[in-house]
Design a protein around this motif. Sequence first.
Motif, mmCIF file in Angstrom:
data_model
loop_
_atom_site.group_PDB
_atom_site.id
_atom_site.type_symbol
_atom_site.label_atom_id
_atom_site.label_comp_id
_atom_site.label_asym_id
_atom_site.label_seq_id
_atom_site.Cartn_x
_atom_site.Cartn_y
_atom_site.Cartn_z
ATOM 1 N N GLY A 35 0.787 -1.230 0.000
ATOM 2 C CA GLY A 35 0.000 0.000 0.000
ATOM 3 C C GLY A 35 0.811 1.268 0.000
ATOM 4 O O GLY A 35 0.254 2.359 -0.268
ATOM 5 N N GLN A 36 2.106 1.208 0.298
ATOM 6 C CA GLN A 36 2.923 2.417 0.331
ATOM 7 C C GLN A 36 3.283 2.872 -1.088
ATOM 8 O O GLN A 36 3.484 2.063 -1.986
ATOM 9 N N ARG B 257 10.133 7.443 0.044
ATOM 10 C CA ARG B 257 8.679 7.501 0.187
ATOM 11 C C ARG B 257 8.100 8.768 -0.427
ATOM 12 O O ARG B 257 8.709 9.844 -0.369
ATOM 13 N N ALA B 258 6.908 8.615 -0.999
ATOM 14 C CA ALA B 258 6.228 9.745 -1.639
ATOM 15 C C ALA B 258 4.773 9.819 -1.213
ATOM 16 O O ALA B 258 3.936 10.382 -1.916
ATOM 17 N N THR C 101 10.774 7.939 5.200
ATOM 18 C CA THR C 101 11.592 6.901 4.583
ATOM 19 C C THR C 101 12.420 6.177 5.639
ATOM 20 O O THR C 101 12.454 4.943 5.692
ATOM 21 N N ALA C 102 13.103 6.948 6.480
ATOM 22 C CA ALA C 102 13.918 6.359 7.552
ATOM 23 C C ALA C 102 13.023 5.599 8.521
ATOM 24 O O ALA C 102 11.985 6.113 8.964
ATOM 25 N N TYR D 146 14.033 11.951 -8.591
ATOM 26 C CA TYR D 146 12.793 11.544 -7.935
ATOM 27 C C TYR D 146 11.600 12.350 -8.446
ATOM 28 O O TYR D 146 11.734 13.407 -9.059
ATOM 29 N N HIS D 147 10.397 11.810 -8.152
ATOM 30 C CA HIS D 147 9.108 12.464 -8.407
ATOM 31 C C HIS D 147 8.806 12.622 -9.899
ATOM 32 O O HIS D 147 8.033 13.502 -10.293
#
Length: 504
Positions: free
Chosen positions: A45-46, A65-66, A71-72, A170-171
């Motif tokens: 789900g992440q 993570r977005a 993230t950590a 990223y993104h």
Amino acid sequence: MSRHPGTVRLLTALLTLTVGVLAGAVVTSSPALAAPNFKAPFPCGQRWTYSHHSAEVRLALDFVRADGGSTAGTPQVASAAGVARRYSQPSGAGNYIVIDHGGGWTTYYFHLSAYSVPDGAYVRQGQQIGVTGSTGNSSGAHIHYEQLHNGVGQTIVVNGVSLAPYPGQYHQKYLVSDNCGAGPAVDRYLAGSPTDFTGDGRDDVVAFTRGSLNDVYVSTSTGSSFAGTSIKWNDFFGLDGETLLTGDFNGDDKDDIVTFTHGTLADVYVALSTGTSFAPSGKWHDWFAPHAEVPAVGDVNGDGLDDIVTFTHDAAADVYVALSTGTGFTGTAVKWHEYFSIPGEHPALGDVNGDGKDDIITFTQGPATASDVIVALSTGTTFGNPQKWHDLFAVGTEQPRVGDINGDGLDDIVTFTCDANADVYAATSTGTAFVGTTIKWNDHFCLPGEFPYLADADGDDKDDIVVFTKGVTNDVYVGLSTGTTFAPGTKWHDYFGLDGETTL
């Protein structure tokens, strides 16, 4: 595994991988052998974003993570089932894990802040293996993830879809994980295990729950079905990360259970069968199959007692044996072979020449051009020179098994494709070779995600095919051997061997 007068049964175990120092350059290759169905290396789900930059090795991707989460500290999970090895490289990858998935496939997970599994543990798809961090040469918390085949970096594929072309930052691209829940606790490299716990000549089925309960359940064979859904035979045996196997260690014709703890203790515990339960366990050896070695069970000296064998599965590829006395395994393990079954191969035991002593077997499991079957016969005190007994069998990610399928007292080889074709091929032993390259014995048995097995379920001295469906149904199907083919599968039990349990 069937029991025959004057012959012995077989058993194999887990395989593990030894990985060297990281390479620094990106390597491309031709398309690789069929891979496992890899899923995202982060929890169900992440939503994460990913990128690749010029300094990355072997076609790796970095994930952060977005979805608003940190993230950590986020768990990293196995993208497919396999054997996990722990490493540390403070100047580079930091704390990292490599998982061997079989067929030459491995995945890498860098920069962990903590490990979540023991070194050499068998992990299931979706099982947590570590915690995302920034150890080693890292500018911030992220998942560094790689997929390799035979040591060569591959373009990362998730759920059968390539993530190429890789974005440079990223993104730009995102991935939502459907790696939901730990998959079946199936020891991929197990190629056989004797399971006649009552001593009536018919093999039964057993399930080890693992987790926090560590219960052991048995369903006994009636000859036409497996009876009993929740008959507990032991209420604490086999912890997570241990290797669970079976064998007749005291020679009473009833198979017992054994667990190898691995790690720094490397103890071996046995619980003997009474015919209706397994007695409390006792330590039978205090240093055997340490860390990521591959333990196995079989009667290698022909005295009617099953012994323990371990394959180091490293560059040395040694094979050690500790013989059973009926109440323990003899002291210091003795080397019986000094080069057999290297990393990436699938080791097994079986009495292939019918002399009452189990021999060692390895399936090289390469592509069609390099899928050999090698045998080293037991002399009773050592294993002899390796000899090729078959040159095309159990290709890539197929699942090989060993057993006497035609009832002639010689153990044969069987391979399950466990794909959409669900084919089962067999090659029978002549005593000096396995004959038959494309002899199909069943054309619909063992679908993807199911666990295939061999056992003499009806007691006719011919091993049959058994499959645990796992998943939602948790059924057990059997295809009886006619001596030249396996009959269509029929349901022998409708609820046994859940996901997360080890079934034999």
